[in-house]
Design an enzyme around this catalytic site. Structure first.
Site, PDB file in Angstrom:
ATOM      1  N   LYS A 124      39.557  39.657  17.179  1.00 21.95           N
ATOM      2  CA  LYS A 124      39.260  40.110  18.468  1.00 21.95           C
ATOM      3  C   LYS A 124      40.043  39.029  19.266  1.00 21.95           C
ATOM      4  CE  LYS A 124      34.592  38.950  18.132  1.00 21.95           C
ATOM      5  NZ  LYS A 124      33.196  39.507  18.448  1.00 21.95           N
TER       6      LYS A 124
ATOM      7  N   ASP B 225      35.984  31.035  14.876  1.00 21.61           N
ATOM      8  CA  ASP B 225      34.793  31.983  14.458  1.00 21.61           C
ATOM      9  C   ASP B 225      34.973  32.640  13.184  1.00 21.61           C
ATOM     10  OD1 ASP B 225      32.425  33.175  14.543  1.00 21.61           O
ATOM     11  OD2 ASP B 225      32.877  33.680  16.791  1.00 21.61           O
TER      12      ASP B 225
END
Ligand code: ADE
Length: 408
Positions: free
Chosen positions: A202, A218
């Protein structure tokens, strides 16, 4: 007082991980100097943590488990919050001795344990350890733990989130979107080559370095050990960018990442994710069952790429057969010299404006305005609820002696 987990990462679980790496090493015939051997040294049962492994994290840099140096939370000055997540925050910090800037991800053990998320955290850690030096993937320098927190010391990507720039500019032109999509695709292809599925692509997880190159961060939601045809059903990630098979809890594989790339590319072109609706439930329904409707304004090769990446049938999605290679030969990427790209020889289309390595101009003020807890650098007693977490990346240390990550 921090409660101990009823079910910490057990020796049995650790043994399974060790077997996995043993198999990987055998499979890949890695030499004994490969960094992965160091990783295995840390995967030891909780009761075998040495007595003197307290207060600060002991770092090991060779396979004989000899302590070489110590890095602890107290070695850093924590300056600003630069990111937030469900388990904790990311801070801009400097190393007290040499003044280098790092992004320190601090995770609260009690939150992780309460949510039984040890596996995701250890997964992020292992994945970070595996990808020691690939361009476009964030690098882990050290990791250590205190009684109540886990610390991951990462490169500080001072260009900020791609999302931050996208929000300010609404959409990117095709050359700029192509450059980011190519660097992201290259990183995903590399992860897939290690049998890792990223799963959580994302715009917020795509950062920029000082020069404007992509830094993927992440890795808490990655899925390891997924070979070419391997599938899984675990549901995680941000709904907006999730593939229909994940939303429906069907089996999925590495092609979820090519859907994710399609979703991010769509947002770069149009300023919104595909199947967007202000009503979240409707958006989820759209992802699962509505055909993709593309507004005009982008080239036919870009539209074709979006249609192929956002194919609801994962078996027909671009990348399903030959992974990254299929994307590389799509006409939208015909101007990309992939070897040059990986060598970072293609000049980024946008260079973040920066005054120095600790510059915060590209970090959203909704993060930097948050308070920095004073207790972060306090040296509490070491609690080995996460055995195998302690780490020092001496590969990077020797590299960073030559150049600071932010290039100044
Ligand atoms: N936010 C989360 N991780 C980061 C990093 N490594 N650099 C900059 N901002 C971040």
């Amino acid at each position: 007082m921090v409660k101990k987990a009823k079910s910490p990462v057990t020796y049995a679980k650790m043994k399974r991980i060790v077997s996995y790496f043993t198999a990987l090493i055998k499979d890949k015939k890695l030499g004994s100097s490969h960094p992965i051997y160091r990783q295995m040294n840390f995967l030891r049962p909780e009761n075998s943590v040495p007595d003197d492994d307290r207060a600060a994290a002991v770092c090991f840099s060779n396979p004989t488990e000899e302590p070489q140096c110590q890095v602890s939370a107290a070695d850093f000055d924590y300056l600003k919050v630069i990111g937030t997540g469900s388990f904790g925050k990311v801070f801009l910090a400097t190393h007290k001795e040499d003044g280098r800037y790092y992004a320190v991800k601090v995770l609260q053990k009690h939150i992780i344990l309460a949510r039984k998320e040890e596996r995701h955290v250890m997964c992020e850690h292992r994945v970070l350890l595996k990808m020691l030096n690939y361009p476009f993937l964030v690098k882990l320098h050290f990791s250590f733990q205190t009684m109540d927190r886990l610390y991951l010391v990462l490169d500080y990507a001072c260009g900020g989130e791609l999302f931050y720039h996208l929000q300010r500019e609404w959409a990117f032109g095709e050359p700029r979107a192509r450059f980011y999509a190519a660097e992201i695709a290259s990183a995903l292809g590399y992860l897939h080559s290690l049998n890792i599925v990223y799963r959580d692509l994302k715009p917020e997880n795509v950062l920029l370095d000082y020069a404007g190159h992509v830094v993927l961060t992440d890795f808490g939601l990655c899925k390891e050990g997924m070979t070419g045809r391997g599938t899984t059903r675990t549901f995680c990630g941000t709904p907006e960018y999730l593939a229909p098979e994940v939303l429906q809890q069907c089996e999925y594989d590495r092609t979820v990442d090519w859907w994710g790339l399609g979703a991010v590319l769509h947002e770069m072109f149009y300023g919104l994710p595909p199947f967007y609706s202000a009503d979240r439930l409707e958006m989820l329904r759209n992802i699962i069952s509505q055909p993709l409707a593309l507004k005009p304004g982008v080239s036919s090769s870009a539209r074709d790429l979006l249609k192929r990446l956002l194919n609801k049938d994962r078996a027909k999605r671009l990348g399903a057969k030959r992974d990254l290679t299929e994307l590389q030969s799509h006409p939208f990427f015909s101007s990309i010299q992939w070897d040059e790209l990986v060598a970072k020889k293609i000049p980024p289309p946008f260079v973040p404006s920066l005054t120095g390595p600790g510059d915060l101009t590209n970090i959203d003020s909704r993060f930097t305005e948050l308070p920095v807890p004073l207790s972060l650098g306090a040296c509490e007693e070491y609690g080995a609820t996460f055995p195998g977490f302690t780490y020092i990346n001496d590969n990077i240390l020797s590299l960073s002696a030559q150049s600071q990550t932010c290039g100044h």
